[in-house]
Motif scaffolding. Structure first.
Motif: not given
Length: 533
Positions: A231-249, A262-264, A282-287
């Protein structure tokens, strides 16, 4: 019965088929050309070209035109059918139909794409196995089908590379057993739903796009884990669960990320995926968030941000993105102020700004440090004066493509006669720029002898004199679009006689112009593809 819109060279990226009246005009024009050439081959033996030369000629036509050529005679049909490179761009589209045991499409062209919209699929056994073998792209959008039937269809598509399932309602009660894999699959787009049957079916995915709700996040995580090595290109909506799983890959090395969340989460992804080269957010991130993303991604080459907030934007984060080549900043709801300050992007080749009020001299100063810029797009932006715009163009000899939409200037006090404008533009798109006078439009359109494409939309200040100047001063002009402009019938003859390189003409708002152009082309030795929306 096969739907009337079945035979279309339809792209698989969601582009709509042109209205019926457009297709009739295209097809009639091309049929006239085809009949003329065919008569020549029959009446003049020395013009009876070998198949290899016809293949080269057909290779210059778009997909829909190849289909028309295929219908001219049996010989051309054979030439098209046997040359894979000719039907690689063709698609069959079925709309507003039900495919069942009574569905018997005849003479299906040799295509590699299949698209279904607003239809129900009940049965395909009688024609799909042989048809599916050639397919590389399938799009099922807005309809209903059983999951068992989808799996059965995929079983007969060993060459499939792209699969798009967009809000296609599957009606199965039980998930089927999948005992095969599609090794050539590269891109999968899932909208609305996903099932376990797809988790291990596509082992070499490179591009995964998903628009799913949180109820499918466990299946989504399993699919991502299974294809993480390719996998080289990913388009998805992040959730805490998915972020946790991605960190393990550990084998996941993304190059492109299209992200909603979210920006975090965006900052976290930049930490765990330092290989990223392209980001769409697509987010409300700060500088400060953007600054950290820039520090975490030293190889970032493309940044596209849709900002959902008001106020003043000072993109100091660009100082941490020295390798950036493409930048797109869009404001979601409001026209906010944008001040580049002393920032520079020496490697920037493309800049797109949407819905910003640019602080005085901010744009010219910024682009002075971007000497490699080739494409500039300003959409719904506000500049302090016209002088800023023309100063910017003069200082960018590398600029090849300029697009101005709904551009407004607060100060119109600009004497065009005191300014000399020479550019190297190859394409110019102007859309509803009311501050530009007729002379300024003429000036921009004829500022470069390299100009190949001019598109003018809602520009009532454009008239016949503008068209004549472009025909004379632009020897390389190939594409011209005049949509809702003040152009009279007299320009039709001038275009045919003087725009020697013109290949494509699009015009809206003048039925008499269409009739005049049609009559002129019938008795002329040249061909211009015409579109009249």
């Amino acid at each position: 019965m096969v739907n009337q819109q079945l035979y279309n060279g339809l792209p698989m990226d969601g582009e709509e088929t042109p209205p019926v009246e457009n297709r009739i005009w295209h097809w009639q024009t091309m049929a006239t050309v085809s009949e003329l050439v065919h008569r020549m081959t029959l009446s003049e033996p020395e013009l009876h070209l070998p198949p290899e030369l016809w293949e080269l000629i057909f290779a210059h036509l778009a997909g829909k035109r190849v289909l028309v050529m295929r219908l001219v005679c049996r010989r051309w049909k054979t030439i098209v059918d046997r040359k894979r490179s000719l039907w690689d761009t063709l698609s069959v589209c079925v709309r507003y139909s039900t495919t069942n045991e009574r569905f018997h499409p005849e003479s299906l062209p040799p295509v590699t794409g299949f698209c279904v919209n607003w239809s129900t699929i009940e049965d395909v056994d009688c024609w799909w196995p042989s048809f599916g073998e050639r397919l590389t792209r399938i799009k099922l959008g807005y309809g209903s089908v059983t999951l068992n039937l989808v799996v059965g269809m995929l079983r007969h598509t060993p060459n499939l590379t792209h699969l798009h399932l967009s809000r296609f309602r599957e009606t199965s009660e039980e998930e089927p057993v999948v005992d095969f894999q599609l090794e050539r699959m590269e891109e999968l787009y899932l909208e609305y739903s996903i099932c376990d049957a797809f988790v291990e079916t596509f082992p070499r995915l490179r591009n995964l796009k998903m628009d799913l709700n949180e109820g499918y996040q466990e299946i989504t995580a399993r699919l991502m884990k299974f294809v993480q090595g390719t996998l080289e290109e990913l388009d998805f909506k992040a959730t805490p669960y998915l972020m946790k799983e991605i960190a393990k890959m550990e084998r996941l090395k993304l190059k492109t990320l299209r992200f909603k969340g979210g920006c975090e989460f965006a900052v976290q992804l930049s930490r765990i995926q330092p290989s990223l080269e392209k980001i769409f957010l697509i987010l409300k991130a700060s500088t400060p968030d953007f600054c950290e993303i820039g520090k975490n991604l030293p190889d970032l080459k493309q940044l596209s941000v849709l900002i959902d907030r008001q106020g003043l934007l000072e993109p100091s984060f660009l100082a941490n993105m020295s390798q950036l080549q493409k930048l797109s900043l869009e404001n979601y709801l409001f026209t906010m102020q944008l001040n580049f300050g002393p920032l520079k992007c020496p490697n920037l080749v493309e800049l797109k700004l949407n819905q910003f009020h640019l602080v005085t001299n901010s744009l010219p100063t910024f682009l002075a440090g971007s000497k490699n810029l080739q494409k500039l797009s300003l959409d719904s932006c506000v500049l302090e004066s016209l002088l800023e715009l023309f100063t910017t163009l003069v200082e960018l000899p590398s600029l090849r493509h300029l697009e101005l939409k709904y551009l407004r200037m607060l100060n119109n006090d600009f004497n065009i006669s005191t300014f000399q404008l020479t550019t190297n533009l190859e394409s110019l798109h102007l859309n509803d720029c009311e501050n530009l006078t007729n002379k300024m439009v003429d000036w921009l359109a004829t500022s470069s002898c390299r100009m190949k494409e001019v598109r003018l939309y809602r520009m009532p200040q454009v008239n016949d004199a503008t068209i004549r100047n472009m025909c004379v001063k632009l020897p390389r002009l190939k594409k011209l679009a005049l949509l809702i402009c003040s152009v009279m019938i007299t320009s039709a003859e001038y275009i045919v006689e003087h725009a020697h390189s013109l290949e494509y003409l699009e015009l809206n708002g003048c039925f008499e112009f269409r009739q005049a152009m049609e009559q002129l082309l019938k008795g002329h030795h040249r061909y211009i593809e015409c579109k009249f929306p």
